[in-house]
Design a protein around this motif. Structure first.
Motif, mmCIF file in Angstrom:
data_model
loop_
_atom_site.group_PDB
_atom_site.id
_atom_site.type_symbol
_atom_site.label_atom_id
_atom_site.label_comp_id
_atom_site.label_asym_id
_atom_site.label_seq_id
_atom_site.Cartn_x
_atom_site.Cartn_y
_atom_site.Cartn_z
ATOM 1 N N GLN A 24 0.818 -1.217 0.000
ATOM 2 C CA GLN A 24 0.000 0.000 0.000
ATOM 3 C C GLN A 24 0.850 1.265 0.000
ATOM 4 N N GLY A 25 2.135 1.112 0.358
ATOM 5 C CA GLY A 25 3.067 2.229 0.261
ATOM 6 C C GLY A 25 3.502 2.424 -1.178
ATOM 7 N N SER A 26 3.987 1.343 -1.782
ATOM 8 C CA SER A 26 4.356 1.339 -3.196
ATOM 9 C C SER A 26 4.281 -0.118 -3.632
ATOM 10 N N GLY A 27 3.638 -0.368 -4.766
ATOM 11 C CA GLY A 27 3.395 -1.750 -5.181
ATOM 12 C C GLY A 27 4.659 -2.596 -5.151
ATOM 13 N N SER A 28 5.707 -2.116 -5.821
ATOM 14 C CA SER A 28 6.921 -2.913 -5.952
ATOM 15 C C SER A 28 7.611 -3.149 -4.600
ATOM 16 N N ALA A 29 7.285 -2.339 -3.590
ATOM 17 C CA ALA A 29 7.901 -2.489 -2.266
ATOM 18 C C ALA A 29 7.564 -3.832 -1.630
ATOM 19 N N CYS A 30 6.396 -4.398 -1.978
ATOM 20 C CA CYS A 30 6.002 -5.650 -1.322
ATOM 21 C C CYS A 30 7.008 -6.750 -1.640
ATOM 22 N N ARG A 31 7.670 -6.660 -2.806
ATOM 23 C CA ARG A 31 8.627 -7.706 -3.188
ATOM 24 C C ARG A 31 9.958 -7.549 -2.456
ATOM 25 N N SER A 32 10.235 -6.366 -1.882
ATOM 26 C CA SER A 32 11.511 -6.149 -1.179
ATOM 27 C C SER A 32 11.495 -6.674 0.255
ATOM 28 N N LEU A 33 10.394 -7.321 0.683
ATOM 29 C CA LEU A 33 10.370 -7.941 2.024
ATOM 30 C C LEU A 33 11.082 -9.287 2.018
ATOM 31 N N PHE A 34 11.418 -9.770 0.808
ATOM 32 C CA PHE A 34 12.113 -11.059 0.678
ATOM 33 C C PHE A 34 13.420 -10.875 -0.080
ATOM 34 N N GLY A 35 14.359 -11.789 0.152
ATOM 35 C CA GLY A 35 15.558 -11.843 -0.676
ATOM 36 C C GLY A 35 15.336 -12.798 -1.830
ATOM 37 N N GLY A 36 16.330 -12.914 -2.689
ATOM 38 C CA GLY A 36 16.298 -13.904 -3.766
ATOM 39 C C GLY A 36 15.315 -13.576 -4.857
ATOM 40 N N TYR A 37 14.467 -14.561 -5.176
ATOM 41 C CA TYR A 37 13.557 -14.480 -6.312
ATOM 42 C C TYR A 37 12.130 -14.434 -5.763
ATOM 43 N N VAL A 38 11.395 -13.397 -6.098
ATOM 44 C CA VAL A 38 10.152 -13.110 -5.378
ATOM 45 C C VAL A 38 8.988 -12.871 -6.339
ATOM 46 N N ALA A 39 7.833 -13.465 -6.019
ATOM 47 C CA ALA A 39 6.633 -13.199 -6.822
ATOM 48 C C ALA A 39 5.653 -12.369 -6.014
ATOM 49 N N TRP A 40 5.015 -11.442 -6.687
ATOM 50 C CA TRP A 40 3.879 -10.715 -6.106
ATOM 51 C C TRP A 40 2.643 -11.299 -6.773
ATOM 52 N N GLN A 41 1.878 -12.063 -5.993
ATOM 53 C CA GLN A 41 0.657 -12.665 -6.527
ATOM 54 C C GLN A 41 -0.448 -11.618 -6.529
ATOM 55 N N MET A 42 -1.027 -11.378 -7.697
ATOM 56 C CA MET A 42 -1.982 -10.271 -7.810
ATOM 57 C C MET A 42 -3.198 -10.444 -6.886
ATOM 58 N N GLY A 43 -3.610 -11.706 -6.684
ATOM 59 C CA GLY A 43 -4.782 -11.957 -5.856
ATOM 60 C C GLY A 43 -6.069 -11.609 -6.590
ATOM 61 N N SER A 44 -7.194 -11.991 -5.971
ATOM 62 C CA SER A 44 -8.472 -11.695 -6.634
ATOM 63 C C SER A 44 -9.491 -11.046 -5.695
ATOM 64 N N LYS A 45 -9.181 -11.015 -4.397
ATOM 65 C CA LYS A 45 -10.160 -10.476 -3.442
ATOM 66 C C LYS A 45 -10.210 -8.944 -3.499
ATOM 67 N N ALA A 46 -11.406 -8.423 -3.297
ATOM 68 C CA ALA A 46 -11.601 -6.971 -3.373
ATOM 69 C C ALA A 46 -10.880 -6.234 -2.239
ATOM 70 N N ASP A 47 -10.698 -6.890 -1.087
ATOM 71 C CA ASP A 47 -10.031 -6.201 0.032
ATOM 72 C C ASP A 47 -8.505 -6.305 -0.030
ATOM 73 N N GLY A 48 -7.987 -7.004 -1.042
ATOM 74 C CA GLY A 48 -6.544 -7.061 -1.245
ATOM 75 C C GLY A 48 -5.824 -8.031 -0.324
ATOM 76 N N SER A 49 -6.566 -8.801 0.476
ATOM 77 C CA SER A 49 -5.898 -9.647 1.471
ATOM 78 C C SER A 49 -5.053 -10.755 0.842
ATOM 79 N N ASP A 50 -5.335 -11.102 -0.436
ATOM 80 C CA ASP A 50 -4.522 -12.144 -1.094
ATOM 81 C C ASP A 50 -3.559 -11.551 -2.132
ATOM 82 N N SER A 51 -3.350 -10.236 -2.097
ATOM 83 C CA SER A 51 -2.390 -9.609 -3.021
ATOM 84 C C SER A 51 -1.083 -9.397 -2.256
ATOM 85 N N VAL A 52 -0.239 -10.438 -2.274
ATOM 86 C CA VAL A 52 0.933 -10.466 -1.389
ATOM 87 C C VAL A 52 2.171 -11.000 -2.113
ATOM 88 N N ALA A 53 3.318 -10.779 -1.499
ATOM 89 C CA ALA A 53 4.567 -11.305 -2.055
ATOM 90 C C ALA A 53 4.915 -12.643 -1.411
#
Ligand code: DP6
Length: 391
Positions: free
Chosen positions: A155-184
């Protein structure tokens, strides 16, 4: 007497460069994307944000943020969303254990420093928000996982969610309206494929012309090609990329990286009015990478570009001379080779004009590699009396 104690915690967080790009929001408020994405986290030895988060009743009434010694606006919706969500998590911990100090009610003082030029178009917002969220989570002693925190950093910046992990990281877009499944999530740790290198060619250290945030909004509103990218191209690239990473298949990794960058810049051109992030220097970098691959007789290097002209070239350590050696013959006089003794290669078979354009247009190089996620540190940017430390 009221408790004036100063509580604090620090972290560092990395930059990441996407190999399947995020471009487009289906919900701008929650920062939910129109497609999934994958990135490589880069080494913090070369690029990182260091952040200390502190809170105390002695800090006045307002939350503050200092970046490289200059005060930043924290009233924007994105920073506020991060503060709000982190405070809510702390507050529920406090509600379940009355012995915990009520840190959620105290003003925050955040001090941050980048070890690279903030305005160089080097994904500084990704490292910045990841560090901010991680540092406050440390301060609040939240039991949250990196994936939990990615939901907040997004919610700060989209690409920031991927910087919580090292290595090779996926940001799964998710499908829920509240965004709870849109995570890295982690695709593979850095140790799985540690030989990945990235050579960044800094073409322009100026702030980008069209910001990612507004650029992608105009793309979503006007480009017809964009729908095809989000619905057809990216799902294919995601599958191929995750498999290539798991199998350490560089040729597929490289091909998808280049094709996805090209697809992203095509939808920028298809945006109305068009958005041009690549310039002549960027196009010369593409040409040189193509010639390096031709010379090698296989794909040993991959280019990719974000919302600006800087090139990032991925390659494996075993091909360092074939890739970096050729570029060093043109750019060897610049800083950023990290003291590495790479044998300069001849440029036979490499477009001489393109090499010349790189020589004139690249202002700095950064040779780096895949790296780790956020690292907790005892090194603080805030003194015991609560004042920011001068560096
Ligand atoms: C081209 O994450 O900067 O770098 O969510 O609006 O802050 P906001 O956008 P941002 O966009 C990054 C776009 C990109 C591709 C990528 O990193 O996946």
């Amino acid at each position: 007497m009221a408790d004036k104690k100063i509580y604090q915690a620090s972290t560092t967080a990395p930059v990441n460069i996407a190999v399947v790009k995020y471009w487009g929001k289906r919900d701008p408020k929650l920062n939910l994307p129109t497609n999934s994405s994958v990135s490589v986290t880069l080494s913090q030895a070369d690029l990182r944000t260091h952040t200390t988060a502190a809170c105390s009743s002695s800090f006045g009434n307002e939350d503050t943020l200092l970046l490289n010694s200059s005060p930043q606006d924290v009233t924007g919706a994105r920073t506020q969303a991060c503060f709000r969500e982190l405070r809510a998590l702390r507050s529920s911990l406090e509600a379940s254990d009355s012995s915990l100090p009520k840190l959620s009610t105290l003003p925050l003082r955040i001090v941050s420093e980048n070890n690279f030029p903030t305005a160089a178009g080097l994904a500084s917002s990704a490292a910045g928000f990841a560090a901010l969220v991680r540092a406050i989570a440390n301060l609040y002693e939240l039991p949250s996982s990196p994936t939990d925190l990615s939901r907040i950093a997004r919610q700060g910046s989209g690409s920031a969610c991927r910087s919580l992990f090292g290595g090779y990281v996926a940001w799964q877009m998710g499908s829920k309206a509240d965004g709870s499944d849109s995570v890295a999530v982690e695709v593979a740790p850095a140790s799985h494929w540690p030989t990945m290198r990235a050579l960044i060619l800094v073409v322009s250290a100026e702030k980008k012309g069209v910001s990612s945030t507004s650029g992608m909004q105009i793309t979503v509103a006007t480009s017809k090609l964009f729908k095809h990218r989000a619905e057809v191209v990216v799902p294919q690239h995601m599958e191929m990329m995750e498999k290539a990473i798991k199998e350490k298949d560089f040729e597929t990794f490289a091909k998808v990286t280049m094709m996805d960058s090209n697809s992203f810049h095509s939808v920028c051109l298809d945006t109305f009015p068009p958005i041009f992030y690549l310039n002549d220097v960027s196009r010369s970098a593409i040409r040189v990478v193509e010639d390096i691959n031709k010379k090698a007789g296989k794909i040993v290097a991959a280019y990719t570009f974000d919302a600006g002209p800087n090139a990032v070239i991925y390659f494996e350590e075993e091909n360092v001379e074939q890739v970096a050696g050729v570029l060093k013959s043109a750019l060897g006089s610049l800083d950023g080779w990290q003291g590495r003794d790479i044998k300069v290669q001849d440029t036979e078979g490499v477009d001489a004009k393109a090499v010349q354009v790189l020589k004139e247009g690249v202002s700095r190089v950064i040779l780096t590699s895949v790296g780790e996620g956020p690292i907790r540190t005892e090194e603080s940017l805030i003194a015991e009396n609560g004042e920011p430390l001068k560096k």
